[in-house]
Scaffold this active site. Structure first.
Site, PDB file in Angstrom:
ATOM      1  N   SER A 134      -6.735   3.251  -3.005  1.00  0.00           N
ATOM      2  CA  SER A 134      -7.723   3.821  -3.925  1.00  0.00           C
ATOM      3  C   SER A 134      -8.175   2.855  -5.020  1.00  0.00           C
ATOM      4  O   SER A 134      -8.389   3.250  -6.164  1.00  0.00           O
ATOM      5  CB  SER A 134      -7.195   5.126  -4.523  1.00  0.00           C
ATOM      6  N   GLU A 161       0.836  -1.192   0.000  1.00  0.00           N
ATOM      7  CA  GLU A 161       0.000   0.000   0.000  1.00  0.00           C
ATOM      8  C   GLU A 161       0.882   1.258   0.000  1.00  0.00           C
ATOM      9  O   GLU A 161       1.389   1.665   1.058  1.00  0.00           O
ATOM     10  CB  GLU A 161      -0.896   0.025   1.236  1.00  0.00           C
TER      11      GLU A 161
HETATM   12  C1  PEP Z   1      -6.466   1.105   2.973  1.00  0.00           C
HETATM   13  O1  PEP Z   1      -6.237   2.054   3.727  1.00  0.00           O
HETATM   14  O2  PEP Z   1      -6.199  -0.064   3.307  1.00  0.00           O
HETATM   15  C2  PEP Z   1      -7.059   1.400   1.672  1.00  0.00           C
HETATM   16  C3  PEP Z   1      -6.902   0.523   0.746  1.00  0.00           C
HETATM   17  O3  PEP Z   1      -7.739   2.596   1.564  1.00  0.00           O
HETATM   18  P1  PEP Z   1      -8.352   3.292   0.244  1.00  0.00           P
HETATM   19  O4  PEP Z   1      -8.914   2.198  -0.642  1.00  0.00           O
HETATM   20  O5  PEP Z   1      -9.398   4.205   0.737  1.00  0.00           O
HETATM   21  O6  PEP Z   1      -7.228   3.984  -0.434  1.00  0.00           O
END
Ligand code: PEP
Length: 256
Positions: A214, A169
Site C-alpha cells: 500500500s 511485504e
Molecule cells: C504488491 O503486491 O507487491 C504490492 C505492493 O501491492 P499494493 O501496493 O497494492 O499493496
C-alpha cells in the site's frame, strides 16, 4: 556496500490488457522522468514483456517478470524459464511474492530453486518475504522472515548476492490501502539487514531492501526516510500513472 540508487518496482499483477498497458507505459514515458539515482522497474503480466520492451527505446525503465520456473527448458507445460526472460530482454524477476505463496502454494523450497536458477542466468532478483497478520499477532514475525530468508537463499553464495534485492511485504497490508506503520517497517528492515549480515559474515555486498504494501503518493516520502529502505514495490498505485509518477518524482527528489 550499497550504492545509493533507489529502486521503484511497479507490480502490475494480473491487471490491464494490451491497450491499457500500452497507454500506461506511453503516459509514463511522456512524463520524461529521469533521475540519476532512481531505477524504475515495470513488472507487467509476462505475456506483454516483449511488446513493452520495444517501447523502451531510451531505456527509461527496466522490466521484471512476476514469476519464473526453475528449469531451463523441457516438459513443464505453462511455465517460463529464466532463459526465456533473458531472451525477451527482461532484466529482473520477482520471486516469492505472497500472492504466489498463497494462491499457487509456492514453498520456500520452490522459491529457493527459482532464485538459484535465475541467479545462474544473471537475472536480477527481487526476493519477497513477509509475515501474515496472524504471524505478526502471534509474535512470529522475525521467526517467519528469518526462516524465509534462510530457506530461500540456501546455497546462494556471497557473490550471487550482488543480483539480489529483498522485498519486505507484510502480507495483510498488501492491497489494503494502508501501509504498515513506519516503526514496524524500520524494525523489520533493520532485522533483515542484520540477518543477512549473520548469514553472510564475510560479504562486502549488502543487498538492498525495498518495502511493499500500500505504498502511494501520500506515504512515499515518510517511507523513504526510513534508514534501511532502499526503494519500494508499488502495486495498486502503479496502475495510476499520475500517482506512480508522483512516487518516482518524490523518490528522485529525495536524493538531491
Ligand atoms: C504488491 O503486491 O507487491 C504490492 C505492493 O501491492 P499494493 O501496493 O497494492 O499493496
Amino acid at each position: 556496500m550499497k550504492n545509493k540508487k533507489k529502486l521503484i518496482f511497479a507490480n502490475l499483477k494480473m491487471n490491464l490488457n494490451s491497450n491499457s498497458l500500452n497507454k500506461l507505459i506511453d503516459d509514463f514515458l511522456a512524463k520524461e522522468l529521469s533521475f540519476e539515482d532512481v531505477d524504475v522497474i515495470f513488472a507487467p503480466p509476462v505475456i506483454y514483456l516483449n511488446e513493452i520492451r520495444k517501447k523502451n527505446k531510451n531505456k527509461n525503465f527496466m522490466l521484471a517478470a512476476q514469476n519464473v520456473f526453475y528449469e531451463d527448458s523441457g516438459a513443464y507445460t505453462g511455465e517460463i524459464s529464466p532463459l526465456m526472460l533473458r531472451d525477451v530482454g527482461c532484466e529482473w524477476v520477482m520471486i516469492g511474492h505472497s500472492e504466489r505463496r498463497i494462491h499457487t502454494l509456492e514453498t520456500n523450497e520452490m522459491i529457493n530453486k527459482k532464485i538459484i536458477s535465475s541467479s545462474k542466468h544473471n537475472l536480477n532478483i527481487i526476493f519477497c518475504v513477509g509475515e501474515s497478520y496472524e504471524e505478526r499477532r502471534n509474535g512470529k514475525t522475525y521467526e517467519v522472515i528469518s526462516d524465509q530468508l534462510k530457506r530461500g537463499l540456501r546455497d546462494i553464495n556471497e557473490k550471487q548476492l550482488r543480483n539480489i534485492v529483498i522485498g519486505y511485504e507484510p502480507v495483510w497490508v498488501i492491497g489494503s490501502g494502508e501501509a504498515a506503520n513506519l516503526k514496524d517497517i524500520d524494525e523489520v528492515h533493520t532485522f533483515i539487514d542484520k540477518q543477512l549480515n549473520i548469514m553472510y559474515p564475510e560479504s562486502s555486498i549488502e543487498p538492498k531492501i525495498v518495502y511493499g504494501g500500500s505504498v502511494n503518493n501520500n506515504n512515499i516520502s515518510d517511507i523513504m526516510k526510513i534508514q534501511n529502505v532502499d526503494g519500494v514495490l508499488v502495486g495498486n498505485a502503479s496502475l495510476d500513472t499520475n500517482k506512480f509518477c508522483d512516487i518516482v518524482i518524490t523518490v528522485g527528489n529525495l536524493n538531491d
